[in-house]
Write a protein that holds these residues in place. Sequence first.
Motif, mmCIF file in Angstrom:
data_model
loop_
_atom_site.group_PDB
_atom_site.id
_atom_site.type_symbol
_atom_site.label_atom_id
_atom_site.label_comp_id
_atom_site.label_asym_id
_atom_site.label_seq_id
_atom_site.Cartn_x
_atom_site.Cartn_y
_atom_site.Cartn_z
ATOM 1 N N ARG A 141 0.848 -1.190 0.000
ATOM 2 C CA ARG A 141 0.000 0.000 0.000
ATOM 3 C C ARG A 141 0.879 1.234 0.000
ATOM 4 N NH1 ARG A 141 -2.643 -2.297 5.530
ATOM 5 N NH2 ARG A 141 -3.703 -4.133 4.673
ATOM 6 N N PRO A 142 0.374 2.368 -0.407
ATOM 7 C CA PRO A 142 1.188 3.590 -0.380
ATOM 8 C C PRO A 142 1.760 3.890 1.002
ATOM 9 C CG PRO A 142 -0.742 3.945 -1.719
ATOM 10 C CD PRO A 142 -0.910 2.578 -1.094
ATOM 11 N N GLU A 143 1.014 3.548 2.055
ATOM 12 C CA GLU A 143 1.516 3.811 3.410
ATOM 13 C C GLU A 143 2.682 2.912 3.801
ATOM 14 O OE1 GLU A 143 -1.639 3.138 2.510
ATOM 15 O OE2 GLU A 143 -2.661 1.856 4.011
ATOM 16 N N ASP A 144 2.989 1.927 2.983
ATOM 17 C CA ASP A 144 4.182 1.112 3.215
ATOM 18 C C ASP A 144 5.436 1.777 2.658
ATOM 19 O OD1 ASP A 144 2.157 -1.719 2.430
ATOM 20 O OD2 ASP A 144 2.850 -1.130 4.437
ATOM 21 N N THR A 163 17.125 0.704 2.327
ATOM 22 C CA THR A 163 16.746 0.567 0.930
ATOM 23 C C THR A 163 15.339 1.158 0.771
ATOM 24 O OG1 THR A 163 16.574 -0.982 -0.943
ATOM 25 C CG2 THR A 163 15.822 -1.790 1.206
ATOM 26 N N GLN A 164 15.154 1.946 -0.263
ATOM 27 C CA GLN A 164 13.922 2.711 -0.432
ATOM 28 C C GLN A 164 12.843 1.888 -1.121
ATOM 29 O OE1 GLN A 164 13.232 5.867 0.687
ATOM 30 N NE2 GLN A 164 11.139 5.501 -0.018
ATOM 31 N N VAL A 165 11.691 1.870 -0.500
ATOM 32 C CA VAL A 165 10.504 1.237 -1.082
ATOM 33 C C VAL A 165 9.457 2.319 -1.299
ATOM 34 C CG1 VAL A 165 8.610 -0.382 -0.706
ATOM 35 C CG2 VAL A 165 10.950 -0.997 -0.019
ATOM 36 N N THR A 166 8.983 2.419 -2.506
ATOM 37 C CA THR A 166 7.939 3.380 -2.826
ATOM 38 C C THR A 166 6.788 2.644 -3.494
ATOM 39 O OG1 THR A 166 9.589 5.127 -3.145
ATOM 40 C CG2 THR A 166 7.369 5.529 -4.000
ATOM 41 N N VAL A 167 5.600 2.817 -2.931
ATOM 42 C CA VAL A 167 4.407 2.174 -3.473
ATOM 43 C C VAL A 167 3.534 3.259 -4.082
ATOM 44 C CG1 VAL A 167 2.443 0.680 -3.013
ATOM 45 C CG2 VAL A 167 4.552 0.432 -1.667
ATOM 46 N N SER A 168 3.280 3.139 -5.354
ATOM 47 C CA SER A 168 2.481 4.150 -6.044
ATOM 48 C C SER A 168 1.002 3.877 -5.813
ATOM 49 C CB SER A 168 2.788 4.142 -7.530
ATOM 50 O OG SER A 168 2.471 2.896 -8.096
ATOM 51 N N SER A 169 0.237 4.933 -5.780
ATOM 52 C CA SER A 169 -1.211 4.795 -5.561
ATOM 53 C C SER A 169 -1.956 4.682 -6.869
ATOM 54 C CB SER A 169 -1.720 5.982 -4.766
ATOM 55 O OG SER A 169 -1.408 7.181 -5.429
#
Length: 120
Positions: free
Chosen positions: A87-90, A114-120
């Motif tokens: 989810r984006p909040e992750d 390490t960067q994690v980006t979750v797109s909405s």
Amino acid sequence: QVQLVESGGELVPFGGSLRLSCGASGRTSDIHAMGWFRRASGYDYRFVAGMNWLNGSTYYSDAAEGRFTISRDKPKNAVFLQMNSLRPEDSATYYCAAALGARWGLNDAWGQGTQVTVSS
């Protein structure tokens, strides 16, 4: 001392999956537990998942329970975090950590994140 190196963070779509990896080197015999923490922009570090290095028992935050799985390759001193239903909040920087004392907070080693980006 123990050195930790994470990898696997990237941009993923909402509902996607990602697997983070962390390798430990150095005095790995000092490791009591390994785990994952995350820090979103503007927020404090938050615990995500952990594993007792001796017996392999696992524990999770409420946010991770049921979606994330921590696992290990003990001979290779590696720990993984499988993240599903993202989810984006992750979105956050995820850090691998090792407890070198009898419990977290006494003497911990940290990776660089390490960067994690979750797109909405």
